[in-house]
Design a protein around this motif. Sequence first.
Motif, PDB file in Angstrom:
ATOM      1  N   LYS A 278      32.771 -57.507  -9.693  1.00  0.00           N
ATOM      2  CA  LYS A 278      31.393 -58.297 -10.210  1.00  0.00           C
ATOM      3  C   LYS A 278      30.936 -57.177 -10.794  1.00  0.00           C
ATOM      4  N   MET A 279      31.002 -55.921 -10.249  1.00  0.00           N
ATOM      5  CA  MET A 279      30.338 -54.776 -10.700  1.00  0.00           C
ATOM      6  C   MET A 279      30.735 -54.461 -12.340  1.00  0.00           C
ATOM      7  N   GLN A 280      31.968 -54.734 -12.269  1.00  0.00           N
ATOM      8  CA  GLN A 280      32.834 -54.343 -13.628  1.00  0.00           C
ATOM      9  C   GLN A 280      32.274 -55.198 -14.505  1.00  0.00           C
ATOM     10  N   ASN A 281      32.279 -56.597 -14.287  1.00  0.00           N
ATOM     11  CA  ASN A 281      31.341 -57.507 -15.335  1.00  0.00           C
ATOM     12  C   ASN A 281      30.058 -57.186 -15.704  1.00  0.00           C
ATOM     13  N   LYS A 282      29.601 -56.764 -14.953  1.00  0.00           N
ATOM     14  CA  LYS A 282      27.945 -56.386 -15.228  1.00  0.00           C
ATOM     15  C   LYS A 282      27.934 -55.109 -16.057  1.00  0.00           C
ATOM     16  N   MET A 283      28.888 -53.974 -15.815  1.00  0.00           N
ATOM     17  CA  MET A 283      28.982 -52.960 -16.461  1.00  0.00           C
ATOM     18  C   MET A 283      29.436 -53.447 -17.997  1.00  0.00           C
ATOM     19  N   ASP A 284      30.397 -54.247 -18.037  1.00  0.00           N
ATOM     20  CA  ASP A 284      31.016 -54.923 -19.421  1.00  0.00           C
ATOM     21  C   ASP A 284      29.709 -55.455 -20.290  1.00  0.00           C
ATOM     22  N   ASN A 285      29.252 -56.304 -19.490  1.00  0.00           N
ATOM     23  CA  ASN A 285      27.957 -56.930 -20.194  1.00  0.00           C
ATOM     24  C   ASN A 285      26.751 -56.207 -20.624  1.00  0.00           C
ATOM     25  N   ALA A 286      26.486 -55.034 -20.059  1.00  0.00           N
ATOM     26  CA  ALA A 286      25.339 -54.071 -20.102  1.00  0.00           C
ATOM     27  C   ALA A 286      26.039 -53.432 -21.495  1.00  0.00           C
ATOM     28  N   LYS A 287      27.128 -52.869 -21.298  1.00  0.00           N
ATOM     29  CA  LYS A 287      27.651 -51.930 -22.654  1.00  0.00           C
ATOM     30  C   LYS A 287      27.949 -52.763 -23.634  1.00  0.00           C
ATOM     31  N   ARG A 288      28.347 -53.971 -23.689  1.00  0.00           N
ATOM     32  CA  ARG A 288      28.144 -54.649 -24.763  1.00  0.00           C
ATOM     33  C   ARG A 288      26.677 -54.935 -25.588  1.00  0.00           C
TER      34      ARG A 288
END
Length: 383
Positions: A278-288
């Motif tokens: 879940k945290m990985q998804n959040k980091m990916d979304n934020a970085k994008r």
Amino acid sequence: MKLTIKYALLSIILFSCSKEEDKNPVPVTPTSATPAPTSLIPLEINTTDIINDPEIFNYDVNKDYSEQIVEFYPNAFFASDLSENVVNGINLALKTAADEWGKYGPVEYWVFGADKQAALDLINKFCERREALNQWTMTECLVRETDESLDHSMIAYQKTGAEVIATNQPRGNAGHNGGFEWGIHKLSSSYPFTFDNLFDDIPAQDDFKTVLHEYFHVVQLSHVYNLTWNVRDSRVIPNESIWMQEGGAEYMANFTLFKLINNGTLIFEESYGSLSEKMQNKMDNAKRALNNNCSGRKLEDFKYGDDCSNVGYDLGTWAVAYLIDKINNPSILLETFYPNLAKMDFESAFNLSFGYSTSEFYSEFESFLELPLEEQLKIIPNP
Ligand SMILES: [Zn+2]
């Protein structure tokens, strides 16, 4: 039928309704002309169940329960088109949240489905409740809460659910909509369709987590409940910065959900992955977003209502994970940060909780965001 007629009559005075959620004038004491009906006084306060009947007051309506732990659970009220699975799912999630983080209240969690008439009936119940407590007139309440053009009117939550059904696109919203002037926490939710297994790839944990997130807002706001609204805002969203309020709710909701799944307290039919995923998804979304339309923005820059506020949620969740890892205490927000926020400002409570200033933290977090994902994920526990 009765409501339909009322609604038609009321629609002519829509524009006199105040847009501000928390600023309805409220007479606190019932006048002698309108004494509180005896039905408002519970014979016995039920301390073991979530109450689902909007005509029941499971607490002493003349008592001030603010900023303290109470004996009774939150209330959850449902539109009549919602299934038993939805009712049970929301009830269990609310009870879980209150057991984990403390019972604050009175909490009213109003849940809408996709059907408009069922929503109007529920809004009618909401307004009757307000009128019974001399908090709002039926007329003003119905005008405000059935106005589809207002973002946080109760009918807007039904609209979201109806759109999910009409378009077959998953979407949801829920919110803590105040209630401070009435001594309650008012929350509303759109159709929590994952409890009905509406979409194959979105399991019930999603809506369970949403309830935990919203209830964490109850916990946060309970600690600063009696401050004036502008002081309260300056404590929980300093300079309108949302990262702690939203990141705190989102991280605590996820962490607690995975903790209770991993220790066998909660059992779901489908897997929900891991906290790390879940945290990985959040980091990916934020970085994008940071690499595109939200470039140049920092953790402390995100506010409600701006185009990039989602990044504030995602980065905020990471910021809270980072701080909790730094001092190695997953309960720091519950034990130290929020309990101190009534008597000191955000910066002082932050300093007390994490041992340094926000500006030191912000620059540390900037460097952390530069690390490769594998390094970042090392701070995420498997609770
Ligand atoms: Zn939130």
